[in-house]
Design a protein around this motif. Sequence first.
Motif, PDB file in Angstrom:
ATOM      1  N   THR A 129     -10.348   1.411   4.316  1.00  0.00           N
ATOM      2  CA  THR A 129      -9.324   2.389   4.662  1.00  0.00           C
ATOM      3  C   THR A 129      -8.111   1.755   5.328  1.00  0.00           C
ATOM      4  N   ALA A 130      -8.313   0.744   6.165  1.00  0.00           N
ATOM      5  CA  ALA A 130      -7.180   0.117   6.849  1.00  0.00           C
ATOM      6  C   ALA A 130      -6.170  -0.451   5.853  1.00  0.00           C
ATOM      7  N   ALA A 131      -6.653  -1.083   4.791  1.00  0.00           N
ATOM      8  CA  ALA A 131      -5.746  -1.641   3.779  1.00  0.00           C
ATOM      9  C   ALA A 131      -4.977  -0.539   3.069  1.00  0.00           C
ATOM     10  N   LEU A 132      -5.639   0.580   2.820  1.00  0.00           N
ATOM     11  CA  LEU A 132      -4.955   1.720   2.204  1.00  0.00           C
ATOM     12  C   LEU A 132      -3.896   2.277   3.152  1.00  0.00           C
ATOM     13  N   LEU A 133      -4.241   2.393   4.422  1.00  0.00           N
ATOM     14  CA  LEU A 133      -3.270   2.879   5.405  1.00  0.00           C
ATOM     15  C   LEU A 133      -2.066   1.954   5.493  1.00  0.00           C
ATOM     16  N   LYS A 153       1.684   3.271   4.861  1.00  0.00           N
ATOM     17  CA  LYS A 153       2.691   3.084   5.908  1.00  0.00           C
ATOM     18  C   LYS A 153       3.905   2.345   5.365  1.00  0.00           C
ATOM     19  N   GLN A 154       3.643   1.316   4.566  1.00  0.00           N
ATOM     20  CA  GLN A 154       4.731   0.538   3.977  1.00  0.00           C
ATOM     21  C   GLN A 154       5.608   1.412   3.083  1.00  0.00           C
ATOM     22  N   PRO A 182     -14.285   5.439  14.415  1.00  0.00           N
ATOM     23  CA  PRO A 182     -13.383   6.331  15.160  1.00  0.00           C
ATOM     24  C   PRO A 182     -11.968   5.786  15.301  1.00  0.00           C
ATOM     25  N   GLU A 183     -11.798   4.469  15.412  1.00  0.00           N
ATOM     26  CA  GLU A 183     -10.459   3.907  15.580  1.00  0.00           C
ATOM     27  C   GLU A 183      -9.621   4.066  14.316  1.00  0.00           C
ATOM     28  N   VAL A 184     -10.268   3.986  13.152  1.00  0.00           N
ATOM     29  CA  VAL A 184      -9.554   4.214  11.897  1.00  0.00           C
ATOM     30  C   VAL A 184      -9.102   5.666  11.808  1.00  0.00           C
ATOM     31  N   VAL A 185      -9.965   6.577  12.242  1.00  0.00           N
ATOM     32  CA  VAL A 185      -9.619   8.003  12.248  1.00  0.00           C
ATOM     33  C   VAL A 185      -8.401   8.232  13.137  1.00  0.00           C
ATOM     34  N   LYS A 186      -8.433   7.657  14.320  1.00  0.00           N
ATOM     35  CA  LYS A 186      -7.315   7.841  15.257  1.00  0.00           C
ATOM     36  C   LYS A 186      -6.036   7.226  14.713  1.00  0.00           C
ATOM     37  N   ARG A 187      -6.157   6.090  14.037  1.00  0.00           N
ATOM     38  CA  ARG A 187      -4.970   5.463  13.463  1.00  0.00           C
ATOM     39  C   ARG A 187      -4.355   6.349  12.380  1.00  0.00           C
ATOM     40  N   ALA A 188      -5.191   6.863  11.486  1.00  0.00           N
ATOM     41  CA  ALA A 188      -4.679   7.718  10.404  1.00  0.00           C
ATOM     42  C   ALA A 188      -3.939   8.921  10.967  1.00  0.00           C
ATOM     43  N   LEU A 189      -4.507   9.530  11.983  1.00  0.00           N
ATOM     44  CA  LEU A 189      -3.866  10.693  12.600  1.00  0.00           C
ATOM     45  C   LEU A 189      -2.550  10.295  13.247  1.00  0.00           C
ATOM     46  N   ALA A 190      -2.533   9.187  13.962  1.00  0.00           N
ATOM     47  CA  ALA A 190      -1.322   8.740  14.644  1.00  0.00           C
ATOM     48  C   ALA A 190      -0.202   8.412  13.661  1.00  0.00           C
ATOM     49  N   GLU A 191      -0.561   8.005  12.448  1.00  0.00           N
ATOM     50  CA  GLU A 191       0.444   7.643  11.449  1.00  0.00           C
ATOM     51  C   GLU A 191       0.859   8.822  10.580  1.00  0.00           C
ATOM     52  N   GLY A 192       0.425  10.015  10.947  1.00  0.00           N
ATOM     53  CA  GLY A 192       0.926  11.221  10.302  1.00  0.00           C
ATOM     54  C   GLY A 192       0.119  11.751   9.140  1.00  0.00           C
ATOM     55  N   MET A 217       1.788   3.163  -8.077  1.00  0.00           N
ATOM     56  CA  MET A 217       2.177   4.524  -8.476  1.00  0.00           C
ATOM     57  C   MET A 217       3.277   5.124  -7.619  1.00  0.00           C
ATOM     58  N   ILE A 218       3.275   4.819  -6.343  1.00  0.00           N
ATOM     59  CA  ILE A 218       4.214   5.496  -5.445  1.00  0.00           C
ATOM     60  C   ILE A 218       5.670   5.302  -5.865  1.00  0.00           C
ATOM     61  N   PRO A 219       6.163   4.061  -6.042  1.00  0.00           N
ATOM     62  CA  PRO A 219       7.570   3.918  -6.449  1.00  0.00           C
ATOM     63  C   PRO A 219       7.852   4.480  -7.836  1.00  0.00           C
ATOM     64  N   ALA A 220       6.892   4.381  -8.737  1.00  0.00           N
ATOM     65  CA  ALA A 220       7.110   4.894 -10.093  1.00  0.00           C
ATOM     66  C   ALA A 220       7.224   6.414 -10.094  1.00  0.00           C
ATOM     67  N   LEU A 221       6.354   7.083  -9.336  1.00  0.00           N
ATOM     68  CA  LEU A 221       6.419   8.543  -9.269  1.00  0.00           C
ATOM     69  C   LEU A 221       7.666   9.009  -8.540  1.00  0.00           C
ATOM     70  N   ARG A 222       8.082   8.276  -7.551  1.00  0.00           N
ATOM     71  CA  ARG A 222       9.348   8.604  -6.879  1.00  0.00           C
ATOM     72  C   ARG A 222      10.520   8.481  -7.846  1.00  0.00           C
ATOM     73  N   GLU A 223      10.469   7.475  -8.701  1.00  0.00           N
ATOM     74  CA  GLU A 223      11.519   7.293  -9.689  1.00  0.00           C
ATOM     75  C   GLU A 223      11.610   8.501 -10.623  1.00  0.00           C
ATOM     76  N   GLN A 224      10.480   9.150 -10.834  1.00  0.00           N
ATOM     77  CA  GLN A 224      10.462  10.356 -11.670  1.00  0.00           C
ATOM     78  C   GLN A 224      10.913  11.598 -10.905  1.00  0.00           C
ATOM     79  N   GLY A 225      11.172  11.453  -9.622  1.00  0.00           N
ATOM     80  CA  GLY A 225      11.658  12.584  -8.838  1.00  0.00           C
ATOM     81  C   GLY A 225      10.612  13.275  -8.001  1.00  0.00           C
ATOM     82  N   TYR A 226       9.411  12.712  -7.935  1.00  0.00           N
ATOM     83  CA  TYR A 226       8.351  13.342  -7.140  1.00  0.00           C
ATOM     84  C   TYR A 226       8.484  12.973  -5.661  1.00  0.00           C
ATOM     85  N   ARG A 227       8.103  13.929  -4.830  1.00  0.00           N
ATOM     86  CA  ARG A 227       8.057  13.730  -3.390  1.00  0.00           C
ATOM     87  C   ARG A 227       6.610  13.884  -2.933  1.00  0.00           C
TER      88      ARG A 227
END
Length: 388
Positions: free
Chosen positions: A76-80, A84-85, A103-113, A240-250
């Motif tokens: 999960t940390a690598a995914l987070l 984040k990037q 628990p620390e991973v849970v707290k990190r995910a929450l803190a990062e929105g 996928m993230i930059p490609a989908l953004r290029e298509q206009g997705y948020r």
Amino acid sequence: MRLSSGLILASLMFSHLALAQTPARLRTPVVENQGQVSAAVLERQAKQFPTTFYLEGAGDKKEIAFTFDDGPSEHTAALLDVLKQENVKATFFWQGQNVLKYPEVVKRALAEGHVLANHSFSHPNLSKMEEGEFWWDLQLKKTQQAFQQVVGFQPTMMRPPYGFLNDSQIKKLQAQGMAAILWSVDSADWFHTWKNSVDEVASAKIAGVVQQYIHPEAIVLMHDDGGRSRKPTISAVKAMIPALREQGYRFVTVDQLLKLNPKLKVAVAEPITPTLNELLPLFFKLHNTAQVDSWASVLEDDFVLASASEQMRGIKAYSDYMAQLHAQFPGMKLEQVGAANQINQAGLFAWQLLDAQGGLIAKGVNSVELSAAGKLKSANVYMQRELR
């Protein structure tokens, strides 16, 4: 064989857009013979319970929600880091046992929105646990308590393992102020990672599914635990993230997409206090039905059983032992005798084992220790009558 992320990006850039439509529907085909709920059942329940059971958003805004099941885990940390990037907020449907483990991973995910949600305590098929409210008490409620303990609130959203919920269970969720969140696009990342040993191939397959079926207000299913690795999923997400953004997705979280409150308005601080009386009904039921795939609901992975004649460790050893007893005494029935006694996390209860005709095979007393997660950690068996 290596496939560059550029190939994934290129395929996504030319994906065919589908518009959200009513009624809600599952866009991706179900992987056959893998124990998944059918599209017809999901779509019927979404139509029957429109304010409690969701597959997708109801409109056609170019917003999509990435969701991840089964964690948190060592992946999960690598995914987070990737999220984040890329400044993407996701929704995580997590198992209660893993919330307590990381628990620390849970707290990190929450803190990062990111938004947190309930995915049961140990990932059983909840529809098979309806009798006696075991599905609620030992799975969802325990996970709510785990979130309360770690982050101080309880989620409103849940996702059933494998997608299975009975209609009466959906009504229970509604009464509890919760919502069941399913998906409209299943990336099948677990399947492609399982079928393809080369991570780059698996990643391209995952991205290909999403690009083929993506649509406005989609809820996309992926995983951050389980299987041989989650590296292909993380690589696919990064591409996928930059490609989908290029298509206009948020990118939005599920609560934003569906306009839900992600936290229960009244979250009672209810720390996990394991109670033997809650656990024993399922404990005896499993003994009498030999549901070997469900022992993780009541036993810790390193559960230890000790008696005067033997000692065993682990769920598999105990499951094998019970299978031998069932073969030796077909139709046997294990019954509790009298009330259980408990002081803190130590307990004591009496039992008797009967054959199919009701004759006594053995009887005794178990002295047990419960874990913080409310499962049996160990049991010492004191026989008053040996197995005949």
